[in-house]
Scaffold this active site. Structure first.
Site, short mmCIF file in Angstrom:
data_model
loop_
_atom_site.label_atom_id
_atom_site.label_comp_id
_atom_site.label_asym_id
_atom_site.label_seq_id
_atom_site.Cartn_x
_atom_site.Cartn_y
_atom_site.Cartn_z
N ASN A 62 1.12 -1.84 0.43
CA ASN A 62 0.15 -0.05 0.23
C ASN A 62 0.96 0.71 -0.11
O ASN A 62 1.50 2.11 0.85
CB ASN A 62 -1.23 0.00 1.08
CG ASN A 62 -1.96 0.77 1.37
OD1 ASN A 62 -2.21 1.47 0.99
ND2 ASN A 62 -2.12 1.81 2.61
N LYS B 123 0.15 4.51 -0.26
CA LYS B 123 0.10 5.41 0.83
C LYS B 123 -0.15 6.85 -0.70
O LYS B 123 0.00 6.56 -1.81
CB LYS B 123 0.08 5.95 1.37
CG LYS B 123 -0.35 4.37 2.58
CD LYS B 123 0.01 4.75 4.11
CE LYS B 123 -0.28 2.74 4.85
NZ LYS B 123 0.11 3.54 6.15
N HIS C 195 -9.55 1.02 4.88
CA HIS C 195 -8.38 1.40 5.13
C HIS C 195 -8.63 2.24 6.78
O HIS C 195 -9.69 2.73 6.61
CB HIS C 195 -7.13 1.61 4.56
CG HIS C 195 -5.90 1.71 4.69
ND1 HIS C 195 -5.09 2.77 6.35
CD2 HIS C 195 -4.76 1.25 5.25
CE1 HIS C 195 -4.36 2.69 6.42
NE2 HIS C 195 -4.03 1.76 6.23
N GLU D 248 -6.71 4.25 8.00
CA GLU D 248 -6.79 5.65 7.80
C GLU D 248 -7.93 6.51 6.65
O GLU D 248 -7.83 7.56 7.36
CB GLU D 248 -5.65 5.80 6.64
CG GLU D 248 -4.04 6.07 7.45
CD GLU D 248 -2.67 5.67 6.80
OE1 GLU D 248 -3.38 5.01 5.41
OE2 GLU D 248 -1.71 5.21 7.17
N GLU E 141 -4.76 -5.16 10.26
CA GLU E 141 -4.60 -4.19 10.79
C GLU E 141 -4.01 -3.14 12.10
O GLU E 141 -5.44 -2.27 12.20
CB GLU E 141 -3.72 -2.61 9.41
CG GLU E 141 -3.75 -3.08 8.60
CD GLU E 141 -2.84 -2.74 7.70
OE1 GLU E 141 -2.27 -2.67 6.69
OE2 GLU E 141 -3.18 -1.84 6.89
N GLY F 159 2.85 2.52 10.74
CA GLY F 159 3.83 3.88 10.80
C GLY F 159 4.38 4.55 11.90
O GLY F 159 5.33 4.79 12.02
N SER G 288 3.87 -1.90 10.42
CA SER G 288 5.54 -2.16 10.44
C SER G 288 6.24 -3.27 10.51
O SER G 288 6.89 -3.82 10.76
CB SER G 288 6.03 -1.48 12.09
OG SER G 288 5.18 -0.35 11.98
P1 13P Z 1 3.04 0.55 7.47
O1 13P Z 1 3.86 -0.31 7.15
O2 13P Z 1 4.42 1.59 7.50
O3 13P Z 1 3.63 0.57 9.30
O4 13P Z 1 1.39 0.81 6.90
C1 13P Z 1 0.86 -0.45 7.43
C2 13P Z 1 -0.21 0.03 6.46
O5 13P Z 1 -1.22 0.70 6.79
C3 13P Z 1 -0.25 -0.74 5.60
O6 13P Z 1 -1.82 -1.01 4.58
#
Ligand code: 13P
Length: 253
Positions: A9, A11, A96, A98, A168, A174, A213
């Site tokens: 992803n 982002k 997601h 976010e 997740e 992150g 992560s």
């Molecule tokens: P990270 O791997 O940067 O923690 O992000 C995970 C994520 O949100 C994938 O959709």
């Protein structure tokens, strides 16, 4: 045998040309990883055409990070599932954290987006996960159960068979803080149990990915767990070498 999946992803990262270069680099070294691993990249909308072109003829699939809840019309700024499918996307990430957190996506919205995805032949990667406060209060099972029941339980068996789930934990996204392999396994097994309650043995075929992560160093430990079928990768998906190295994390059988 469940599918092994490593999905990136991206982002809101990379400019279009950088995204194409990243895809080309992943493609160039893809053969260093077992063909039994399914790689998916999910770039921003603006990159999709170029990335799909760069990956044409390879086995690396492309997904979008979101789609509209409506099919077409006066929805300024939205991108429909039909548009994504026409471009050559096979997957779409939905729900997601976010999007839930910053854009107010609710189960009601996600039910409509899931319907749009299926109506256009896209396979959803449906994300669930609790935040830190919920984890500390011991509410993670309950939160994930609600996210599954309110959306996934509405699917037909045929739709369910095309669905990928990603767990997740928001506190691990992150932050550099990964769930331990034991924590991941515990909740992945729980997710599979609630999927089984509704869809029976079909739940044994559903890929459940871990996200938060995940990187080359911790992927082997996570992927060794029975119910962890791969990863949804953020930061580490932006470097071709790291992304591919994560794919080497599956146990050799
Ligand atoms: P990270 O791997 O940067 O923690 O992000 C995970 C994520 O949100 C994938 O959709």
């Amino acid at each position: 045998m469940r599918k092994k999946i490593v999905a990136g992803n991206w982002k809101m990262n990379t400019l279009p040309a950088e995204g194409v270069e990243l895809a080309e680099n992943i493609r160039a070294d893809r053969n260093q990883v077992c063909s039994c691993v399914n790689f998916i990249v999910c770039p921003p909308f603006t990159h999709l055409g170029g990335v799909i072109e760069a990956l044409r003829g390879s086995d690396i699939e492309v997904g979008a990070q979101n789609c509209a809840a409506e099919d077409k019309g006066a929805y300024t700024g939205e991108v429909s599932a039909a548009m994504l499918a026409a471009l050559g996307c096979r997957y779409v990430i939905l729900g997601h954290s976010e999007r839930r957190q910053y854009y107010g996506e609710t189960s009601a919205t996600l039910n409509k987006k899931m319907a749009q995805a299926f109506a256009n032949g896209l396979q959803p990667i449906y994300c669930v996960g609790e935040n830190l406060e919920e984890r500390e209060a011991g509410r993670h099972f309950e939160v994930v159960k609600t996210q599954i029941e309110e959306v996934i339980y509405n699917l037909t068996p045929a739709q369910f068979a095309r669905t990928v789930i990603a767990y997740e934990p928001v506190w691990a996204i992150g932050t550099g803080k990964t769930a331990t392999a034991e924590q991941a396994q515990e909740i992945h097994a729980y997710i599979r149990t609630i999927l089984r309650e509704k869809f029976g043995a079909a739940a044994d075929e559903t890929p459940i990915l871990y996200g938060g992560s995940c990187k080359p160093s911790n992927a082997p430990e996570l992927f060794a767990k029975e119910d962890v079928d791969g990863g949804l990768i953020g930061g580490a998906a932006l470097k071709a070498a790291d992304f591919l190295a994560i794919g080497k994390g599956f146990p050799q059988k």
